[in-house]
Design a protein around this motif. Structure first.
Motif, PDB file in Angstrom:
ATOM      1  N   GLY A  48       0.225  17.040  17.947  1.00 19.54           N
ATOM      2  CA  GLY A  48       1.454  16.266  18.122  1.00 19.54           C
ATOM      3  C   GLY A  48       1.523  15.075  17.162  1.00 19.54           C
ATOM      4  N   TRP A  49       0.371  14.551  16.804  1.00 17.93           N
ATOM      5  CA  TRP A  49       0.338  13.408  15.878  1.00 17.93           C
ATOM      6  C   TRP A  49       0.340  13.865  14.414  1.00 17.93           C
ATOM      7  N   GLY A  50       0.419  15.187  14.228  1.00 18.94           N
ATOM      8  CA  GLY A  50       0.529  15.701  12.862  1.00 18.94           C
ATOM      9  C   GLY A  50      -0.792  16.027  12.192  1.00 18.94           C
ATOM     10  N   ALA A  51      -1.902  16.005  12.958  1.00 18.44           N
ATOM     11  CA  ALA A  51      -3.213  16.310  12.351  1.00 18.44           C
ATOM     12  C   ALA A  51      -3.351  17.821  12.160  1.00 18.44           C
ATOM     13  N   GLU A  52      -4.172  18.223  11.187  1.00 14.43           N
ATOM     14  CA  GLU A  52      -4.490  19.641  11.035  1.00 14.43           C
ATOM     15  C   GLU A  52      -5.581  19.984  12.033  1.00 14.43           C
ATOM     16  N   VAL A  53      -5.278  20.832  13.004  1.00 10.74           N
ATOM     17  CA  VAL A  53      -6.288  21.190  14.010  1.00 10.74           C
ATOM     18  C   VAL A  53      -6.624  22.670  13.942  1.00 10.74           C
ATOM     19  N   ARG A  54      -7.883  22.966  14.179  1.00 11.81           N
ATOM     20  CA  ARG A  54      -8.352  24.339  14.302  1.00 11.81           C
ATOM     21  C   ARG A  54      -9.023  24.397  15.677  1.00 11.81           C
ATOM     22  N   VAL A  55      -8.736  25.433  16.441  1.00 12.88           N
ATOM     23  CA  VAL A  55      -9.261  25.492  17.814  1.00 12.88           C
ATOM     24  C   VAL A  55      -9.915  26.846  18.069  1.00 12.88           C
ATOM     25  N   LEU A  85      -1.052  24.482  24.877  1.00 12.90           N
ATOM     26  CA  LEU A  85      -1.374  24.362  23.457  1.00 12.90           C
ATOM     27  C   LEU A  85      -0.668  25.467  22.670  1.00 12.90           C
ATOM     28  N   ALA A  86      -0.652  26.682  23.247  1.00 15.78           N
ATOM     29  CA  ALA A  86       0.024  27.808  22.583  1.00 15.78           C
ATOM     30  C   ALA A  86       1.526  27.504  22.466  1.00 15.78           C
ATOM     31  N   ALA A  87       2.078  26.905  23.547  1.00 17.34           N
ATOM     32  CA  ALA A  87       3.498  26.563  23.526  1.00 17.34           C
ATOM     33  C   ALA A  87       3.807  25.534  22.440  1.00 17.34           C
ATOM     34  N   PHE A  88       2.788  24.808  22.056  1.00 15.36           N
ATOM     35  CA  PHE A  88       2.905  23.801  21.003  1.00 15.36           C
ATOM     36  C   PHE A  88       2.810  24.452  19.608  1.00 15.36           C
ATOM     37  N   GLY A  89       2.531  25.746  19.619  1.00 15.97           N
ATOM     38  CA  GLY A  89       2.435  26.478  18.355  1.00 15.97           C
ATOM     39  C   GLY A  89       1.069  26.438  17.713  1.00 15.97           C
ATOM     40  N   VAL A  90       0.033  26.037  18.484  1.00 13.59           N
ATOM     41  CA  VAL A  90      -1.321  25.989  17.912  1.00 13.59           C
ATOM     42  C   VAL A  90      -2.058  27.279  18.267  1.00 13.59           C
ATOM     43  N   GLU A  91      -2.575  27.927  17.253  1.00 16.55           N
ATOM     44  CA  GLU A  91      -3.315  29.174  17.468  1.00 16.55           C
ATOM     45  C   GLU A  91      -4.727  28.874  17.955  1.00 16.55           C
ATOM     46  N   VAL A  92      -5.208  29.688  18.867  1.00 14.39           N
ATOM     47  CA  VAL A  92      -6.575  29.486  19.380  1.00 14.39           C
ATOM     48  C   VAL A  92      -7.409  30.713  19.032  1.00 14.39           C
ATOM     49  N   GLY A  93      -8.505  30.501  18.301  1.00 12.27           N
ATOM     50  CA  GLY A  93      -9.360  31.614  17.898  1.00 12.27           C
ATOM     51  C   GLY A  93     -10.489  31.850  18.880  1.00 12.27           C
ATOM     52  N   GLU A  94     -11.159  32.987  18.707  1.00 12.11           N
ATOM     53  CA  GLU A  94     -12.268  33.337  19.592  1.00 12.11           C
ATOM     54  C   GLU A  94     -13.504  32.512  19.216  1.00 12.11           C
ATOM     55  N   LEU A  95     -14.180  32.011  20.229  1.00 13.11           N
ATOM     56  CA  LEU A  95     -15.360  31.162  19.997  1.00 13.11           C
ATOM     57  C   LEU A  95     -16.587  32.040  19.710  1.00 13.11           C
TER      58      LEU A  95
END
Ligand SMILES: NC(=O)C1=CN([C@@H]2O[C@H](COP(=O)(O)OP(=O)(O)OC[C@H]3O[C@@H](n4cnc5c(N)ncnc54)[C@H](O)[C@@H]3O)[C@@H](O)[C@H]2O)[C@@H](O)CC1
Ligand SMILES: [K+]
Length: 491
Positions: free
Chosen positions: A70-77, A94-104
């Protein structure tokens, strides 16, 4: 700020209260935001990789990722599958925010850490049950390899793989540069090898009803303002008769320095009059100390009708110290029991005006266990000693623990140069001086430990690892002024 220290059971109880009040979601939101702020500060605008485990620790990481995005940072999850309702909900948000979540997976951690300035460890918190399962052990290894390659690591609550209650890591764990601990500290963040793996520890306070955290805490870590409020303030007409008459009962041939150091500590902590009672000739380390030699110290103590305001007994006293200590305890006066007076046979002989000051080796002797058991969990050891011996217990260490009938305190500060012979003798004198000035046993123990530690910090600046107990004594007056903000004149 005075901080709370929690064991996992306290965290779980607090969680249950939050859940029952419908406050768990907002609490995780607060924690995640605090983590995001800390990560942003460390990353300085660079990419952040967040790792989320299957429990609430992982939920905190997912919330943090949403704030950072939300603050504009590049995040990887990267996240593990979860059955924890709130963690799952935050993954959906988080998904609704458009952030992709990868497998750990370990490989994904290595790949995504490449180019990430900060890695957030939300794998495991207080719900971890050692030993680490294989799949997570490989992830932890990948995290530490990334750190070795320059990525800064921020742990949520505690570095994953540490047992929250223990100073001894059960095995490999994440090594963090910063740990953000929600609500309060955990013992692993304070003691031993475990604490060295946490880096800089920051407590993220939650908005809670004030008695909730206090009710579930296992110990507190008072701040300097709380300690300063315990120190006596003198009237302008104070004189040596009102500032405490302190006896030091200690010293035997070959061990006289211990008694002298205790005496010096008492003088420098404001005692009005200090007398050393010894069976040996004690050197005149300072002319202000009075020295009385007794051919038979035990016989003299048993027969004398003289009484001081406070006594410290045991420093360098040698064999027979337990008998002398028993005599002194029988007077019911404010008393410090140190060194040779710390004997298992005195179990139950304590009273509410006495303070026992063992180091871990002495504590182990008193409890009949190995020293490693004491250092693995100093809070539990100190509580066990207090219950067995009565009064107040100072379990010395970095940091020291003070156990009193109402609970436990963890001290702040000190300097690694204080790891030298004689420091404990000085501390015994300091606590005796505070008892002599009218403090309760618990207050004298807490204030004495902090004064001594602060004096060590001051002396450490000058002498580094080469500082001596005498150097620390010389800084006690300055330490007092530091804590009280320069107060100390008559009022
Ligand atoms: N009341 C509080 O203080 C709050 C606590 N929060 C967070 O909640 C955390 C505790 O959450 P949880 O109780 O869900 O526990 P955790 O998130 O610490 O871990 C539990 C998960 O770890 C897995 N696990 C346990 N032992 C393992 C092992 N040996 N190897 C591999 N996996 C293992 C379990 O299967 C479980 O899914 C705290 O550390 C903190 O981060 C915050 O979310 C909110 C407020
Ligand atoms: K963690």
């Amino acid at each position: 700020m005075t901080e709370f220290v929690f064991r996992p059971a306290g965290v779980a109880a607090l969680d249950a209260r939050l859940e029952a009040a419908g406050l768990l979601d907002p609490a995780m939101e607060e924690v995640g935001r605090a983590v995001a702020e800390a990560a942003q500060g460390l990353a300085g605008g660079g990419p952040v990789l967040l790792l989320a485990g299957s429990g609430a620790n992982g939920g905190d990481a997912l919330v943090a990722a949403r704030y950072l995005a939300g603050w504009g940072a590049e995040v990887r999850v990267l996240a593990a599958p979860s059955r924890h309702a709130l963690t799952r909900l935050n993954r959906e948000r988080l998904a609704a925010f458009g952030v992709e979540v990868g497998e750990l997976t370990p490989g994904a951690v290595t790949r995504e850490a490449w180019g990430s300035v900060v890695l957030v460890d939300g794998l495991l918190g207080t719900g971890f049950q050692p030993p680490l399962r294989l799949e997570l052990a490989a992830v932890v290894e990948a995290v530490n390899a990334a750190r070795g390659a320059g990525t800064r690591v921020l742990a949520i609550d505690l570095p994953s793989g540490l047992d929250a209650t223990s100073a001894v890591p059960p095995g490999e764990s994440v090594r963090a540069d910063v740990t953000v601990a929600p609500v309060g500290l955990k013992p692993a963040l304070l003691f031993g090898e475990a604490a060295t793996r946490a880096g800089e520890v920051r407590v993220a306070a939650l908005a809670l009803p004030p008695d909730w955290a206090a009710g579930e805490a296992w110990a507190t870590r008072p701040d300097d303002a709380a300690v300063a409020a315990l120190l006596p303030v003198r009237r302008a007409d104070a004189h040596k008769g009102t500032a405490g008459d302190v006896w030091i009962v200690g010293g035997a041939p070959g061990m006289v320095g211990a008694a002298a150091l205790a005496g010096l500590g008492a003088l420098r902590a404001g005692a009005g009059r200090v007398t050393l009672h010894s069976g040996a000739e004690v050197p005149l380390v300072t002319p202000e100390l009075m020295v009385r030699r007794h051919g038979d110290p035990g016989g003299w103590l048993a027969g004398t009708g003289e009484r001081p305001d406070a006594v410290a007994v045991g420093m360098g006293l040698g064999p027979g110290a337990a008998g002398l200590a028993r005599t002194v305890l029988g007077w019911g006066l404010p008393t410090v029991l140190d060194a040779d007076a710390l004997q298992p046979e005195l179990a139950g002989a304590g009273h509410d005006r006495c303070v026992w000051t063992p180091h871990p080796g002495e504590a182990a002797r008193l409890l009949g266990v190995g020293t490693a058991e004491v250092t693995r969990d100093p809070l539990t050891a100190a509580r066990g000693l207090q219950e067995r011996f009565g009064g107040v217990v100072v379990l010395k260490g970095g940091p020291s623990v003070i156990a009193h009938p109402g609970g436990r305190w963890v001290s702040r500060g000190g300097h690694p140069g204080m790891a030298s012979a004689g420091m404990g003798d000085t501390l015994a004198g300091v606590i005796a001086a505070l008892l002599g000035q009218g403090l309760s046993a618990a207050d004298a123990a807490l204030a004495g430990v902090r004064l001594h530690a602060r004096a060590g910090e001051r002396a450490g600046i000058r002498h580094g690892y080469g500082l001596t107990a005498t150097d620390v004594s010389a800084q006690l007056g300055g330490a007092w002024l530091d804590l009280t903000g320069g107060a100390g004149r008559g009022c």
